[in-house]
Design an enzyme around this catalytic site. Structure first.
Site, PDB file in Angstrom:
ATOM      1  N   SER A   1      25.074  40.837  36.893  1.00  0.00           N
ATOM      2  CA  SER A   1      24.266  38.769  36.839  1.00  0.00           C
ATOM      3  C   SER A   1      23.527  38.121  37.934  1.00  0.00           C
ATOM      4  CB  SER A   1      25.757  38.514  37.434  1.00  0.00           C
ATOM      5  OG  SER A   1      25.195  37.271  37.661  1.00  0.00           O
TER       6      SER A   1
ATOM      7  N   TYR B   1      32.437  35.914  43.605  1.00  0.00           N
ATOM      8  CA  TYR B   1      31.643  36.092  42.283  1.00  0.00           C
ATOM      9  C   TYR B   1      30.444  37.833  42.325  1.00  0.00           C
ATOM     10  CZ  TYR B   1      29.575  36.281  37.239  1.00  0.00           C
ATOM     11  OH  TYR B   1      28.748  36.661  35.904  1.00  0.00           O
TER      12      TYR B   1
HETATM   13  P1  NAD Z   1      33.837  34.847  28.682  1.00  0.00           P
HETATM   14  O1  NAD Z   1      34.551  34.168  29.967  1.00  0.00           O
HETATM   15  O2  NAD Z   1      33.689  33.851  27.415  1.00  0.00           O
HETATM   16  O3  NAD Z   1      33.791  36.496  28.607  1.00  0.00           O
HETATM   17  C1  NAD Z   1      34.522  37.024  29.068  1.00  0.00           C
HETATM   18  C2  NAD Z   1      36.056  37.650  28.808  1.00  0.00           C
HETATM   19  O4  NAD Z   1      36.985  38.794  29.185  1.00  0.00           O
HETATM   20  C3  NAD Z   1      37.363  36.613  28.440  1.00  0.00           C
HETATM   21  O5  NAD Z   1      37.444  37.050  26.118  1.00  0.00           O
HETATM   22  C4  NAD Z   1      38.822  36.929  29.365  1.00  0.00           C
HETATM   23  O6  NAD Z   1      39.779  36.718  28.609  1.00  0.00           O
HETATM   24  C5  NAD Z   1      38.234  38.183  29.072  1.00  0.00           C
HETATM   25  N1  NAD Z   1      39.041  39.061  30.713  1.00  0.00           N
HETATM   26  C6  NAD Z   1      39.110  38.526  31.430  1.00  0.00           C
HETATM   27  N2  NAD Z   1      39.605  38.834  32.415  1.00  0.00           N
HETATM   28  C7  NAD Z   1      40.472  39.812  31.379  1.00  0.00           C
HETATM   29  C8  NAD Z   1      40.956  40.854  32.337  1.00  0.00           C
HETATM   30  N3  NAD Z   1      41.914  41.149  33.712  1.00  0.00           N
HETATM   31  N4  NAD Z   1      42.007  41.801  31.256  1.00  0.00           N
HETATM   32  C9  NAD Z   1      41.372  41.851  30.233  1.00  0.00           C
HETATM   33  N5  NAD Z   1      40.132  40.993  29.517  1.00  0.00           N
HETATM   34  C10 NAD Z   1      39.956  40.260  30.196  1.00  0.00           C
HETATM   35  O7  NAD Z   1      32.340  34.517  29.893  1.00  0.00           O
HETATM   36  P2  NAD Z   1      30.831  34.910  29.111  1.00  0.00           P
HETATM   37  O8  NAD Z   1      30.402  34.363  29.730  1.00  0.00           O
HETATM   38  O9  NAD Z   1      31.092  36.005  27.411  1.00  0.00           O
HETATM   39  O10 NAD Z   1      30.716  36.402  30.658  1.00  0.00           O
HETATM   40  C11 NAD Z   1      30.530  38.195  29.596  1.00  0.00           C
HETATM   41  C12 NAD Z   1      29.938  38.923  31.298  1.00  0.00           C
HETATM   42  O11 NAD Z   1      29.460  38.263  31.247  1.00  0.00           O
HETATM   43  C13 NAD Z   1      30.876  38.510  32.309  1.00  0.00           C
HETATM   44  O12 NAD Z   1      30.924  40.163  33.329  1.00  0.00           O
HETATM   45  C14 NAD Z   1      29.983  37.681  33.376  1.00  0.00           C
HETATM   46  O13 NAD Z   1      31.112  37.630  34.203  1.00  0.00           O
HETATM   47  C15 NAD Z   1      28.216  38.378  33.482  1.00  0.00           C
HETATM   48  N6  NAD Z   1      28.114  37.219  33.241  1.00  0.00           N
HETATM   49  C16 NAD Z   1      27.825  36.450  32.532  1.00  0.00           C
HETATM   50  C17 NAD Z   1      26.325  35.563  32.037  1.00  0.00           C
HETATM   51  C18 NAD Z   1      26.577  34.574  31.078  1.00  0.00           C
HETATM   52  O14 NAD Z   1      25.981  33.400  31.606  1.00  0.00           O
HETATM   53  N7  NAD Z   1      27.242  33.601  30.446  1.00  0.00           N
HETATM   54  C19 NAD Z   1      25.434  35.287  33.009  1.00  0.00           C
HETATM   55  C20 NAD Z   1      26.091  36.998  33.808  1.00  0.00           C
HETATM   56  C21 NAD Z   1      26.708  36.959  33.751  1.00  0.00           C
END
Ligand code: NAD
Length: 319
Positions: free
Chosen positions: A127, A152
């Site tokens: 991130s 985070y």
């Molecule tokens: P999201 O919450 O929609 O997706 C994350 C998924 O992980 C969810 O479906 C959730 O159910 C699953 N999850 C959470 N805890 C879990 C566990 N213990 N076991 C199994 N599954 C689990 O989030 P997103 O926005 O799609 O983010 C995806 C990744 O990208 C994450 O790692 C996030 O940190 C990273 N990220 C996202 C952004 C953004 O802007 N959306 C920016 C930087 C990094």
């Protein structure tokens, strides 16, 4: 045909990646525990079409439980794209231990699984938050000054470091992709663009934290997925950290105006609240490394991306 594990494949970014992999003819195993941070029905909706594809398998498991998910996946795996995490700066300030357990221990479990199964490629969702208060913008991967200011962000730094260890010890390619605020259809409902549009559509008040001058580099989901797919094809080195952003930083007030313009809805009712601890003042990606290594070339400016997001929002019943 590749066999790919996508952890977090029911979430926002994960479900788009699964769409693309299946379109591409790859086999996909999705590991997701449907974390209750937001409504399960949204994630079910994300994976509806995946469930109908015989190249897709859902393993509903928690990445904290290595012993259980390891038993459910016996086939050989080519690539793991590890997206499962507790996401979000603000909730992490409230629950640092929970974030550590999922994002650090959970990531370690997935790395252990990869080691045991001799998986040759591991892609990790890092991130922009790892740069923290680093004032040297736009942020470049060559700048080793990471100043995370939220639990985070520190879990993501940790994931990048653990990946380095596994890549050195176990002949595993590890690529950390630093995503910069991703938006588009299926965006998490807690994120600013989605939240603002929902509140504005209902004629409710939106809250701007700080004076509205904070800045974010907003990246459209299709550009991010292009970057992840190119990373899966990348073979030139064993460990890389790569920014995936848009390379343009947008003020919060400018964002609200852009949402107004894209949706045709005025944000008449705005209020300001103090900045939230853990939130950084600005994010801004230097994407030259992604261009060079992955041929990454973000196609969506903010207006074009917001138009697509608004269109999706207005046509979906599950938000
Ligand atoms: P999201 O919450 O929609 O997706 C994350 C998924 O992980 C969810 O479906 C959730 O159910 C699953 N999850 C959470 N805890 C879990 C566990 N213990 N076991 C199994 N599954 C689990 O989030 P997103 O926005 O799609 O983010 C995806 C990744 O990208 C994450 O790692 C996030 O940190 C990273 N990220 C996202 C952004 C953004 O802007 N959306 C920016 C930087 C990094």
């Amino acid at each position: 045909m590749r066999k790919v594990i996508v952890t977090g494949g029911a979430g926002f970014i994960g479900s788009h990646l699964v769409d693309r992999l299946l379109e591409n003819g790859d086999r996909v195993i999705c590991i997701d525990n449907f974390d209750p941070y937001y409504n399960r029905s949204i994630k079910e909706n994300n994976i509806n079409s995946h469930r109908m594809n015989n190249k897709y398998r859902l393993v509903e498991e928690d990445i904290r439980n290595l012993d259980t998910f390891r038993d459910k996946i016996t086939e050989d795996i080519d690539v793991i794209v590890h997206l499962a995490a507790k996401a979000g700066v603000r909730p992490s300030v409230k629950d640092p231990v929970g974030f550590q357990e999922v994002n650090v221990m959970g990531t370690q479990n997935i790395l252990e699984f990869a080691k045991e199964r001799d998986v040759k490629q591991f892609i990790f969702a890092s991130s922009s938050s790892v740069y923290g208060t680093n004032e040297n913008v736009p942020w470049s991967e060559d700048d080793h000054v990471l100043k995370p200011i939220s639990p985070y962000a520190s879990t993501k730094v940790n994931g990048e470091l653990m990946g380095h260890v596994y890549s050195e010890l176990y002949d595993m390619q590890f690529l950390a992709l630093r995503f910069f605020t991703v938006y588009g259809p299926r965006q998490r409902p807690d994120l600013a663009i989605h939240k603002f549009l929902r509140l504005m559509s209902n004629g409710e008040q939106i809250t701007l934290y700080g004076d509205g001058s904070s800045r974010r580099d907003y990246t459209y989901i299709d550009d991010i997925i292009d970057g992840v797919m190119a990373a899966i094809d990348y073979t030139d080195s064993m460990y890389e950290i790569i920014n995936l952003g848009n390379n343009r930083t947008v003020q919060l007030l400018e964002l609200v105006e852009a949402i107004e313009e894209a949706s045709g809805i005025e944000a008449d009712n705005k209020t300001h609240a103090p900045e939230v601890p853990g939130d950084v003042e600005q994010t801004w990606a230097d994407v030259s490394k992604a261009r060079e290594l992955l041929g990454y070339n973000p196609n969506y400016n903010l207006y074009k991306g917001l138009k697509k997001f608004v269109q999706w929002y207005q046509n979906t019943s599950i938000n």
